[in-house]
Design an enzyme around this catalytic site. Sequence first.
Site, PDB file in Angstrom:
ATOM      1  N   LYS A 287      89.767  75.406  62.242  1.00  0.00           N
ATOM      2  CA  LYS A 287      90.974  73.943  62.533  1.00  0.00           C
ATOM      3  C   LYS A 287      89.350  73.147  61.946  1.00  0.00           C
ATOM      4  CE  LYS A 287      93.578  71.084  66.001  1.00  0.00           C
ATOM      5  NZ  LYS A 287      93.566  71.207  67.516  1.00  0.00           N
ATOM      6  N   GLU A 372     107.134  76.276  77.830  1.00  0.00           N
ATOM      7  CA  GLU A 372     107.328  75.490  78.813  1.00  0.00           C
ATOM      8  C   GLU A 372     108.705  75.355  80.038  1.00  0.00           C
ATOM      9  OE1 GLU A 372     106.880  72.974  75.217  1.00  0.00           O
ATOM     10  OE2 GLU A 372     107.323  74.700  75.879  1.00  0.00           O
ATOM     11  N   ARG A 400     113.724  71.798  76.213  1.00  0.00           N
ATOM     12  CA  ARG A 400     113.296  73.519  75.667  1.00  0.00           C
ATOM     13  C   ARG A 400     113.374  73.577  77.430  1.00  0.00           C
ATOM     14  NH1 ARG A 400     108.526  74.838  71.723  1.00  0.00           N
ATOM     15  NH2 ARG A 400     110.658  76.162  71.265  1.00  0.00           N
TER      16      ARG A 400
END
Length: 625
Positions: A287, A372, A400
Amino acid sequence: MGMLNSINGPQDVKSLKPHQLPALAAEIRSFLVTNVARTGGHLGPNLGVVELTIALHRVFDSPRDVLVFDTGHQSYVHKLLTGRHDFQELRHENGLSGYPSRKESEHDVVENSHASTALSWADGIARGMQLSGQDQRAVAIIGDGAMTGGMAWEALNNIAEDPDRPLVIILNDNGRSYAPTVGGIVRRIDAVRKMDAMRVNRSYERALDWGKRTLQNSGLAGQLTYEALHGLKRGMKDVFIDAGIFDSLGIKYLGPVDGHDISQLEEAFSMARKYGGPVVVHCITEKGRGYKPAEEHEADRFHAVGVIHPETGLPVEPSRFGWTAVFAEEIVSLAKENPQIVGVTAAMMQPVGLGPLKKEFPERVIDVGIAEQHALTMAAGLSHAGFHPVVALYATFMNRAYDQLLMDVALHGEAVTICLDRCGVTGDDGASHNGMWDLAIASMIPGLQVAIPRDETRMRELLQEAVAISAPTIIRYPKGSLPQELPTLRQIGKLDVVYETTGDEAPIVLIGYGPLVHTMVDAARQLEEPVIVIDPRWALPTHEDLIATCCQARCVITLEDGLVNGGVGVSLQQALNEANCAVPIVALGIGHQFLPHASRQSVLIRQHMTAEDVLDAVRTRLANK
């Protein structure tokens, strides 16, 4: 832009010579740093997939081969390689979206940026390819962080049942989502990541030797090519390393591959494409690759940036003290007083403000990964065990876990507090990230109490109240900096009156929810009639004091930063009807639509949520009375 000027689609990428590709990668990185620094956006994830995306477009044939990005914020390089070079208005109104967009290109398929969905999309697309009998591939590019989501594993379970499904899974493994990826599954992937490179090399050598012998025996030795070898399914087992998780499902695994070596990537992708069945290609990436500030400092700082100085990575304007920072401070203070408070995050420790609590009480913050649904039901279990979990999420991701909120938390009356950051219109991130659904969702759930603070003082007060309630609660607050303090003039029961003028007539009642109370005050100051501006503080359930106050009004206008259909204004309207109160009422809020990316102010104007719109609603109601 040099070489990038000549790239108008995947065919231009394919036509480049291998020795030209490192220069193209360097040019793309320079372009991204320069342009994203000016507009803001997801910088770190895209710097990490430059070579990976180049290799994708050299091996696969988009849009015939369908590329699905999970999550969509890693698609900037894809945009560039499919001819979209104008990043001047990235994430701004009428400019490029920060995610894939069907309106922009035939090469974009899945627009939303909610993680862990790509495998299901790709599975459905691949099934369609099978049914149509065409030689195509569905390619899911999924970050290792998204592999912590349960939906990804539901998809893998189905993908594994068919050895012929034309599906390639590119596992982009940088060890992070917003932060270091967590969980037992990730530990297994991490172990594979660290496999001895010699083992991989020996596997390739065994496959090549086997292929050579096979082709010689068939009289094809003169045609020994990688393409011929890769087209032979039999014997490929030696190429695909046993990755434990994937191998146990019967899904072939290739890697780990250096995600910044284009030749390795092309070779691996070609093998996976030729194989014909489901294959995981495990790519190790970094990253923030190639950007000195990200490499020298914590890469997650550059996951998503505002406007920054490209040379240093420092913000052009330092961030003002915002809602998330208030939550971060207050939850630490409350946790010091109450040992039953436990923080829960879904892979977003720093963005939602639980980092300071983790630092203060490491054992009292749980990161469940991008999960979630699990977060909510696990929190219900924590509550049952005597704790008070505080689940911090972006509002858009609360969608969600609706079933878990309804059936696990609310049905059982568990003491769970859900803090929803970035509620309402978030603007630049577009349709998938506006936190506009939670109030309408919450209004359908019996027993759920929802608080909306208007300023810092109310934020702290309401969080204190919420964690003292032995029932499900939500606190919602927007993205960005804090508004000015708006003091309470007086209270009507639990309601705050923040502005009031008197006269001979019954007052106009303006009800603002959260920071939009300030908009109502701006409107009230322009009215000559008696007016009262109320902040209910607790928006749901509709309080009896609010009903009683509204029944004495000339008219009532509500303004909420959420979907107006089924929202808190409509809930109040229904309560007034049930109380046989015939007062005229207008509910203002976000319309029944998906919102394109634009600044927050631009969206509010288009959705008729300004002070002038409130005044228009008042005038219309009084004229029609």
